[in-house]
Design a protein around this motif. Structure first.
Motif, PDB file in Angstrom:
ATOM      1  N   ALA A  65      38.805  40.523  42.465  1.00 39.42           N
ATOM      2  CA  ALA A  65      38.778  39.074  42.251  1.00 39.42           C
ATOM      3  C   ALA A  65      37.357  38.609  41.926  1.00 39.42           C
ATOM      4  N   TRP A  66      36.374  39.241  42.539  1.00 39.22           N
ATOM      5  CA  TRP A  66      34.973  38.905  42.274  1.00 39.22           C
ATOM      6  C   TRP A  66      34.614  39.193  40.822  1.00 39.22           C
ATOM      7  N   LEU A  67      35.037  40.357  40.316  1.00 38.83           N
ATOM      8  CA  LEU A  67      34.793  40.667  38.902  1.00 38.83           C
ATOM      9  C   LEU A  67      35.507  39.668  37.999  1.00 38.83           C
ATOM     10  N   THR A  68      36.719  39.293  38.359  1.00 39.17           N
ATOM     11  CA  THR A  68      37.455  38.305  37.571  1.00 39.17           C
ATOM     12  C   THR A  68      36.682  36.996  37.501  1.00 39.17           C
ATOM     13  N   LEU A  95      25.672  37.225  47.002  1.00 36.99           N
ATOM     14  CA  LEU A  95      24.360  36.832  46.473  1.00 36.99           C
ATOM     15  C   LEU A  95      24.272  36.974  44.954  1.00 36.99           C
ATOM     16  N   PHE A  96      24.945  37.969  44.413  1.00 35.56           N
ATOM     17  CA  PHE A  96      24.763  38.296  42.996  1.00 35.56           C
ATOM     18  C   PHE A  96      25.508  37.333  42.079  1.00 35.56           C
ATOM     19  N   LEU A  97      26.636  36.798  42.522  1.00 35.85           N
ATOM     20  CA  LEU A  97      27.395  35.870  41.671  1.00 35.85           C
ATOM     21  C   LEU A  97      26.570  34.623  41.322  1.00 35.85           C
ATOM     22  N   PRO A  98      25.931  33.947  42.294  1.00 36.07           N
ATOM     23  CA  PRO A  98      25.083  32.805  41.930  1.00 36.07           C
ATOM     24  C   PRO A  98      23.937  33.205  41.004  1.00 36.07           C
ATOM     25  N   HIS A  99      23.412  34.409  41.193  1.00 35.63           N
ATOM     26  CA  HIS A  99      22.349  34.876  40.305  1.00 35.63           C
ATOM     27  C   HIS A  99      22.869  35.001  38.872  1.00 35.63           C
ATOM     28  N   TRP A 119      28.916  49.249  38.585  1.00 34.99           N
ATOM     29  CA  TRP A 119      29.328  48.093  39.390  1.00 34.99           C
ATOM     30  C   TRP A 119      30.162  48.518  40.594  1.00 34.99           C
ATOM     31  N   ASN A 120      30.552  49.782  40.648  1.00 38.06           N
ATOM     32  CA  ASN A 120      31.302  50.336  41.777  1.00 38.06           C
ATOM     33  C   ASN A 120      32.603  49.583  42.067  1.00 38.06           C
ATOM     34  N   ILE A 121      33.199  49.016  41.017  1.00 39.96           N
ATOM     35  CA  ILE A 121      34.507  48.346  41.136  1.00 39.96           C
ATOM     36  C   ILE A 121      35.314  48.648  39.880  1.00 39.96           C
ATOM     37  N   ALA A 122      36.529  49.101  40.058  1.00 40.63           N
ATOM     38  CA  ALA A 122      37.478  49.199  38.953  1.00 40.63           C
ATOM     39  C   ALA A 122      38.230  47.875  38.898  1.00 40.63           C
ATOM     40  N   HIS A 123      38.202  47.218  37.755  1.00 43.46           N
ATOM     41  CA  HIS A 123      38.692  45.843  37.694  1.00 43.46           C
ATOM     42  C   HIS A 123      40.217  45.745  37.754  1.00 43.46           C
ATOM     43  N   LYS A 124      40.897  46.526  36.934  1.00 48.13           N
ATOM     44  CA  LYS A 124      42.360  46.403  36.832  1.00 48.13           C
ATOM     45  C   LYS A 124      43.036  47.765  36.997  1.00 48.13           C
ATOM     46  N   GLU A 125      44.338  47.734  37.116  1.00 48.19           N
ATOM     47  CA  GLU A 125      45.088  48.973  37.340  1.00 48.19           C
ATOM     48  C   GLU A 125      44.832  50.005  36.253  1.00 48.19           C
ATOM     49  N   ILE A 126      44.598  49.543  35.041  1.00 46.27           N
ATOM     50  CA  ILE A 126      44.338  50.453  33.919  1.00 46.27           C
ATOM     51  C   ILE A 126      43.019  51.204  34.089  1.00 46.27           C
ATOM     52  N   ASP A 127      42.168  50.709  35.008  1.00 47.82           N
ATOM     53  CA  ASP A 127      40.804  51.215  35.120  1.00 47.82           C
ATOM     54  C   ASP A 127      40.622  52.358  36.118  1.00 47.82           C
ATOM     55  N   LEU A 128      41.711  52.845  36.695  1.00 50.61           N
ATOM     56  CA  LEU A 128      41.634  54.064  37.514  1.00 50.61           C
ATOM     57  C   LEU A 128      42.986  54.754  37.492  1.00 50.61           C
ATOM     58  N   PHE A 184      33.971  37.100  34.931  1.00 44.98           N
ATOM     59  CA  PHE A 184      34.461  36.957  33.560  1.00 44.98           C
ATOM     60  C   PHE A 184      35.043  35.562  33.299  1.00 44.98           C
ATOM     61  N   ASP A 185      35.822  35.051  34.221  1.00 47.50           N
ATOM     62  CA  ASP A 185      36.541  33.799  33.984  1.00 47.50           C
ATOM     63  C   ASP A 185      35.730  32.551  34.315  1.00 47.50           C
ATOM     64  N   GLU A 186      34.972  32.583  35.403  1.00 49.04           N
ATOM     65  CA  GLU A 186      34.203  31.407  35.817  1.00 49.04           C
ATOM     66  C   GLU A 186      32.789  31.399  35.243  1.00 49.04           C
ATOM     67  N   CYS A 187      32.125  32.547  35.288  1.00 47.65           N
ATOM     68  CA  CYS A 187      30.745  32.614  34.776  1.00 47.65           C
ATOM     69  C   CYS A 187      30.709  32.760  33.257  1.00 47.65           C
ATOM     70  N   GLY A 188      31.806  33.229  32.681  1.00 47.44           N
ATOM     71  CA  GLY A 188      31.877  33.323  31.226  1.00 47.44           C
ATOM     72  C   GLY A 188      31.314  34.584  30.618  1.00 47.44           C
ATOM     73  N   TYR A 189      31.127  35.624  31.425  1.00 48.53           N
ATOM     74  CA  TYR A 189      30.680  36.901  30.877  1.00 48.53           C
ATOM     75  C   TYR A 189      31.876  37.661  30.292  1.00 48.53           C
ATOM     76  N   VAL A 190      31.566  38.715  29.555  1.00 46.47           N
ATOM     77  CA  VAL A 190      32.587  39.504  28.870  1.00 46.47           C
ATOM     78  C   VAL A 190      32.454  40.971  29.287  1.00 46.47           C
ATOM     79  N   ASP A 191      33.573  41.596  29.572  1.00 44.69           N
ATOM     80  CA  ASP A 191      33.654  43.042  29.788  1.00 44.69           C
ATOM     81  C   ASP A 191      33.713  43.667  28.393  1.00 44.69           C
TER      82      ASP A 191
END
Length: 256
Positions: A177-180, A129-133, A150-159, A183-190
């Motif tokens: 993959a959802w976080l990716t 639900l949150f991705l379309p939002h 966000w309760n998700i560590a994105h990459k191996e460096i993140d835990l 960043f990649d499809e919605c165009g947000y930045v970490d």
């Protein structure tokens, strides 16, 4: 020059006793996004609602002692939106949006799936639900900073122990993959990662064993922002001098 802080309090009353609001008063932050209030409106004192002259806006969970989010701001918002339109997750108090001119500040507390398979399924429903939002937000053409747990560590460096957590909630392939996609499809930045690529920049530690003392942590608190405001980020820090909760505040200075 907004200074923005994101802090999961793991209980606003508990964090207050540990000095969170005293510390907050020394920070000169423009916006402070908080998560896991774990209280109802009736539990909020004036010192919690409007500390140091800040304007506070909050989303309380229907379930007592659970979840809850808030945004504190030096100036009163032009508009406030409580919840993002999902009956299931708005009942859990997970979203506060405040608009200030062309800038939107959001505090979000994404579900954790670690307590049970049922909660992991709820987390997946939230993600769906949150991705379309988030895409709708981008379509508004505003500058947006979404702060929170966000309760998700994105990459191996993140835990710290990524190899042992590949099948655990918070580091599942579907979650990462959802976080990716954000960043990649919605165009947000970490924003944190954009200006600080160093390892071991964690924001949460288990209460088990010596995780905090040994810095065996996870980076699960983020500023997720639109590119325009993300480019303005100058400094990032994780505040660990005082332990207000099992999370540490994430502080980013933006220069517009």
């Amino acid at each position: 020059m907004p200074k923005i802080i994101s802090a999961n309090l793991n209980g606003i009353r508990s964090a207050a006793k540990k000095g969170f609001f005293d510390w907050m008063g020394t920070q000169s932050a423009d916006f402070i996004c908080v998560q896991e209030l774990k209280c109802q409106a009736s539990d909020m004192t004036d010192a919690f609602r409007n500390p140091h002259g800040y304007h506070g806006h909050f989303h309380y969970a229907e379930k007592k002692g659970y979840s809850g989010t808030g945004v504190y701001s030096k100036i009163e918002p032009d508009a406030v939106k409580i919840g993002f339109g999902s009956p299931e997750f708005d009942a859990e108090g997970r979203y506060v949006r405040c608009d200030f001119g062309d800038l939107t500040i959001i505090s979000v507390y994404c579900p954790s799936g670690s307590s049970s398979p049922e909660r992991q399924l709820a987390k997946f429903r939230f993600m769906e639900l949150f991705l379309p939002h988030l895409m709708e937000l981008r379509a508004e053409g505003r500058e947006v900073v979404i702060c929170g747990d966000w309760n998700i560590a994105h990459k191996e460096i993140d835990l710290k122990n990524w190899k042992g957590n590949r099948k655990n909630s918070g580091f599942l392939p579907e979650e990462r993959a959802w976080l990716t996609r954000i960043f990649d499809e919605c165009g947000y930045v970490d924003v944190h990662r954009g200006i600080d690529p160093r390892p071991e920049q964690y924001t949460w530690w288990s209460n088990r064993g010596q995780a905090y003392a040994k810095n065996v942590g996870w980076r699960i608190d983020y500023h997720v922002a639109t590119p325009g405001i993300a480019k303005c980020a100058q400094e990032v820090s994780v505040y660990k001098d005082v332990k207000f909760s099992d999370h540490a505040p994430l502080i980013i200075q933006y220069v517009r």
